[in-house]
Design a protein around this motif. Structure first.
Motif, PDB file in Angstrom:
ATOM      1  N   VAL A  27       0.826  -1.199   0.000  1.00 39.48           N
ATOM      2  CA  VAL A  27       0.000   0.000   0.000  1.00 39.48           C
ATOM      3  C   VAL A  27       0.861   1.250   0.000  1.00 39.48           C
ATOM      4  O   VAL A  27       0.576   2.231  -0.692  1.00 39.48           O
ATOM      5  CB  VAL A  27      -0.948   0.004   1.223  1.00 39.48           C
ATOM      6  CG1 VAL A  27      -1.707   1.313   1.312  1.00 39.48           C
ATOM      7  CG2 VAL A  27      -1.935  -1.156   1.143  1.00 39.48           C
ATOM      8  N   VAL A  30       2.020   2.649  -3.523  1.00 41.00           N
ATOM      9  CA  VAL A  30       1.101   3.024  -4.611  1.00 41.00           C
ATOM     10  C   VAL A  30       1.037   4.529  -4.830  1.00 41.00           C
ATOM     11  O   VAL A  30       0.453   4.983  -5.816  1.00 41.00           O
ATOM     12  CB  VAL A  30      -0.325   2.465  -4.379  1.00 41.00           C
ATOM     13  CG1 VAL A  30      -0.304   0.962  -4.278  1.00 41.00           C
ATOM     14  CG2 VAL A  30      -0.978   3.095  -3.167  1.00 41.00           C
ATOM     15  N   VAL A  31       1.609   5.323  -3.918  1.00 41.78           N
ATOM     16  CA  VAL A  31       1.619   6.778  -4.102  1.00 41.78           C
ATOM     17  C   VAL A  31       3.031   7.327  -3.916  1.00 41.78           C
ATOM     18  O   VAL A  31       3.876   6.705  -3.269  1.00 41.78           O
ATOM     19  CB  VAL A  31       0.681   7.505  -3.104  1.00 41.78           C
ATOM     20  CG1 VAL A  31      -0.766   7.237  -3.427  1.00 41.78           C
ATOM     21  CG2 VAL A  31       1.007   7.172  -1.672  1.00 41.78           C
ATOM     22  N   TRP A  33       4.957   9.873  -1.939  1.00 44.13           N
ATOM     23  CA  TRP A  33       4.706  10.563  -0.680  1.00 44.13           C
ATOM     24  C   TRP A  33       5.292  11.965  -0.640  1.00 44.13           C
ATOM     25  O   TRP A  33       4.936  12.765   0.234  1.00 44.13           O
ATOM     26  CB  TRP A  33       5.258   9.735   0.483  1.00 44.13           C
ATOM     27  CG  TRP A  33       4.467   8.484   0.706  1.00 44.13           C
ATOM     28  CD1 TRP A  33       4.681   7.269   0.124  1.00 44.13           C
ATOM     29  CD2 TRP A  33       3.316   8.326   1.548  1.00 44.13           C
ATOM     30  NE1 TRP A  33       3.742   6.354   0.543  1.00 44.13           N
ATOM     31  CE2 TRP A  33       2.884   6.983   1.422  1.00 44.13           C
ATOM     32  CE3 TRP A  33       2.614   9.188   2.389  1.00 44.13           C
ATOM     33  CZ2 TRP A  33       1.788   6.478   2.111  1.00 44.13           C
ATOM     34  CZ3 TRP A  33       1.514   8.690   3.082  1.00 44.13           C
ATOM     35  CH2 TRP A  33       1.113   7.357   2.941  1.00 44.13           C
ATOM     36  N   ARG A  60       0.839   8.335   8.282  1.00 48.81           N
ATOM     37  CA  ARG A  60       0.951   6.894   8.020  1.00 48.81           C
ATOM     38  C   ARG A  60       0.454   6.090   9.227  1.00 48.81           C
ATOM     39  O   ARG A  60      -0.159   5.030   9.064  1.00 48.81           O
ATOM     40  CB  ARG A  60       2.406   6.538   7.708  1.00 48.81           C
ATOM     41  CG  ARG A  60       2.876   6.969   6.316  1.00 48.81           C
ATOM     42  CD  ARG A  60       4.360   6.698   6.150  1.00 48.81           C
ATOM     43  NE  ARG A  60       4.868   6.996   4.832  1.00 48.81           N
ATOM     44  CZ  ARG A  60       5.287   6.085   3.937  1.00 48.81           C
ATOM     45  NH1 ARG A  60       5.238   4.800   4.243  1.00 48.81           N
ATOM     46  NH2 ARG A  60       5.752   6.456   2.766  1.00 48.81           N
ATOM     47  N   ILE A 123      -4.008  12.395  -3.353  1.00 41.73           N
ATOM     48  CA  ILE A 123      -3.951  10.947  -3.595  1.00 41.73           C
ATOM     49  C   ILE A 123      -4.727  10.604  -4.869  1.00 41.73           C
ATOM     50  O   ILE A 123      -4.241   9.861  -5.724  1.00 41.73           O
ATOM     51  CB  ILE A 123      -4.508  10.178  -2.382  1.00 41.73           C
ATOM     52  CG1 ILE A 123      -3.546  10.312  -1.191  1.00 41.73           C
ATOM     53  CG2 ILE A 123      -4.720   8.703  -2.720  1.00 41.73           C
ATOM     54  CD1 ILE A 123      -4.094   9.775   0.112  1.00 41.73           C
ATOM     55  N   CYS A 310      -9.437   7.896   2.238  1.00 38.15           N
ATOM     56  CA  CYS A 310      -8.053   7.822   1.744  1.00 38.15           C
ATOM     57  C   CYS A 310      -7.521   6.395   1.894  1.00 38.15           C
ATOM     58  O   CYS A 310      -6.901   5.841   0.974  1.00 38.15           O
ATOM     59  CB  CYS A 310      -7.157   8.781   2.518  1.00 38.15           C
ATOM     60  SG  CYS A 310      -7.464  10.536   2.255  1.00 38.15           S
ATOM     61  N   ASN A 313      -9.107   4.052  -0.685  1.00 33.22           N
ATOM     62  CA  ASN A 313      -8.573   4.226  -2.040  1.00 33.22           C
ATOM     63  C   ASN A 313      -7.165   3.660  -2.179  1.00 33.22           C
ATOM     64  O   ASN A 313      -6.841   3.017  -3.183  1.00 33.22           O
ATOM     65  CB  ASN A 313      -8.574   5.710  -2.415  1.00 33.22           C
ATOM     66  CG  ASN A 313      -9.960   6.217  -2.797  1.00 33.22           C
ATOM     67  OD1 ASN A 313     -10.914   5.440  -2.902  1.00 33.22           O
ATOM     68  ND2 ASN A 313     -10.084   7.512  -2.993  1.00 33.22           N
ATOM     69  N   LEU A 314      -6.322   3.876  -1.173  1.00 28.97           N
ATOM     70  CA  LEU A 314      -4.966   3.331  -1.217  1.00 28.97           C
ATOM     71  C   LEU A 314      -4.987   1.806  -1.253  1.00 28.97           C
ATOM     72  O   LEU A 314      -4.276   1.170  -2.041  1.00 28.97           O
ATOM     73  CB  LEU A 314      -4.169   3.820  -0.006  1.00 28.97           C
ATOM     74  CG  LEU A 314      -3.782   5.300   0.002  1.00 28.97           C
ATOM     75  CD1 LEU A 314      -3.302   5.721   1.383  1.00 28.97           C
ATOM     76  CD2 LEU A 314      -2.694   5.572  -1.042  1.00 28.97           C
ATOM     77  N   ARG A 315      -5.804   1.229  -0.391  1.00 35.02           N
ATOM     78  CA  ARG A 315      -5.901  -0.239  -0.328  1.00 35.02           C
ATOM     79  C   ARG A 315      -6.525  -0.797  -1.599  1.00 35.02           C
ATOM     80  O   ARG A 315      -6.103  -1.852  -2.092  1.00 35.02           O
ATOM     81  CB  ARG A 315      -6.721  -0.632   0.902  1.00 35.02           C
ATOM     82  CG  ARG A 315      -6.816  -2.139   1.129  1.00 35.02           C
ATOM     83  CD  ARG A 315      -5.467  -2.717   1.494  1.00 35.02           C
ATOM     84  NE  ARG A 315      -5.537  -4.157   1.675  1.00 35.02           N
ATOM     85  CZ  ARG A 315      -5.460  -5.041   0.678  1.00 35.02           C
ATOM     86  NH1 ARG A 315      -5.296  -4.624  -0.566  1.00 35.02           N
ATOM     87  NH2 ARG A 315      -5.512  -6.336   0.926  1.00 35.02           N
TER      88      ARG A 315
END
Length: 331
Positions: A27, A30-31, A33, A60, A123, A310, A313-315
């Motif tokens: 996870v 995926v972005v 930071w 985090r 994000i 958030c 969406n990340l997961r």
């Protein structure tokens, strides 16, 4: 107060980090930071005083707490005890663990100047740049969430002079969906039909009707909008048509006009598509602890809800990218 330096790895850290990766590592990847760090800014100045944790570390931490449905004290214990948590949040083995009061205060910081909304938008901006938001359609829906506090008590019939007892949460209100009455809040979402990524989030008290904030859930770049009968109005239909967005809001009958056979058939087709909007709510409620609000006012609850979106969406994107076919499609 200066910002403390964390994450400086020792030999022991390097040996531990060779262990197999966890879902948190997936996870976290995926972005980018760096733009989020820029948004968050520094939490401490250059002067003397007690050191503060970097905002990214605390963000985090809160995300990890949502994914595992942990209270702040339980999250503090998990970060102190679990290597996967420390690796994800950016703490070395010798760094001190943020305590639950630090996490509480940081959550309040996220409420200032719309910071949590800016994080959510950044994000999603990155996901859009990676073509993970497909824009074929937006699914709109709303869901009632009970307040943590008990509802206000009515005045006693036996003692009319006794005033009603107010609720500890003054921002919550009574709302109704079907035959169910709930004292609390309502979450309104606009979800991308392709990958069920949440693109728009709006929170109100429970008394606000589904249709009132609906236009805030449309993004303007989607090809169609899907929703149940609560969202259909002639004015909204005309507005969508004018902007070139297909109206896929389910038709509803009224006392003057019954639904035609064609409208009934169209409603069935729309219902099959919009059913996917239930996926985010299922995750938010069943896995992230939003069966009931966690705090006692609108502002703190809103931060928790947007953080949960958030986290979702990340997961969700981590799951999408773990599929070989999707990974190839996204380049």
């Amino acid at each position: 107060m200066v910002e403390r330096k964390v994450g400086q790895m020792s030999l022991a850290d390097s040996l531990v980090r060779k262990s197999r990766s966890s879902i948190l590592d997936e996870v976290g990847a995926v972005v980018d930071w760096a733009p989020l760090r820029s948004l968050l800014g520094k939490r401490g100045g250059d002067g003397a005083g007690n050191s503060s944790y970097p905002a990214e570390v605390l963000l985090r931490c809160l995300l990890a707490g949502i994914w595992h449905n942990l209270s702040d004290p339980a999250l503090e214990a998990a970060i102190a005890d679990r290597l996967s948590f420390r690796r994800f949040v950016g703490l070395s083995l010798h760094d001190r663990t943020p305590d639950h009061t630090t996490l509480w205060r940081f959550r309040q910081e996220l409420a200032k100047d719309g910071l949590i909304e800016k994080i959510f938008e950044e994000i999603n901006r990155q996901f859009e740049a990676k073509h993970l938001i497909l824009k074929q359609g937006t699914l709109v829906d709303a869901s009632l969430i009970p307040a943590r506090a008990r509802p206000p008590r009515k005045a006693s019939k036996e003692r009319e002079e006794t005033p009603p007892k107010p609720s500890v949460d003054p921002d919550a209100k009574w709302g109704k969906k079907g035959k169910k009455s709930v004292y609390g809040y309502k979450i309104h979402t606009g979800v991308d039909a392709g990958h069920t990524i949440i693109r728009r989030i709006h929170m109100t008290d429970a008394s606000v009707t589904d249709t009132k904030p609906a236009d805030r859930l449309f993004c303007g770049d989607e090809k169609a909008v899907y929703g149940d009968q609560a969202y259909y109005t002639h004015r909204r239909h005309a507005r969508l048509k004018k902007t070139g967005i297909k109206d896929r809001l389910m038709h509803r009958a009224n006392k003057h006009h019954a639904l035609t056979a064609r409208q009934k058939q169209l409603n069935k087709l729309i219902a099959k598509v919009r059913a996917e909007v239930e996926r985010p709510y299922a995750v938010l409620k069943e896995q992230y602890g939003l069966r009931r609000m966690r705090f006692f006012n609108y502002t703190r609850n809103k931060v928790q809800v947007v953080l949960a979106c958030c986290a979702y969406n990340l997961r969700r994107v981590a799951g999408i990218l773990s599929s070989p076919r999707e990974r190839h499609a996204c380049g």
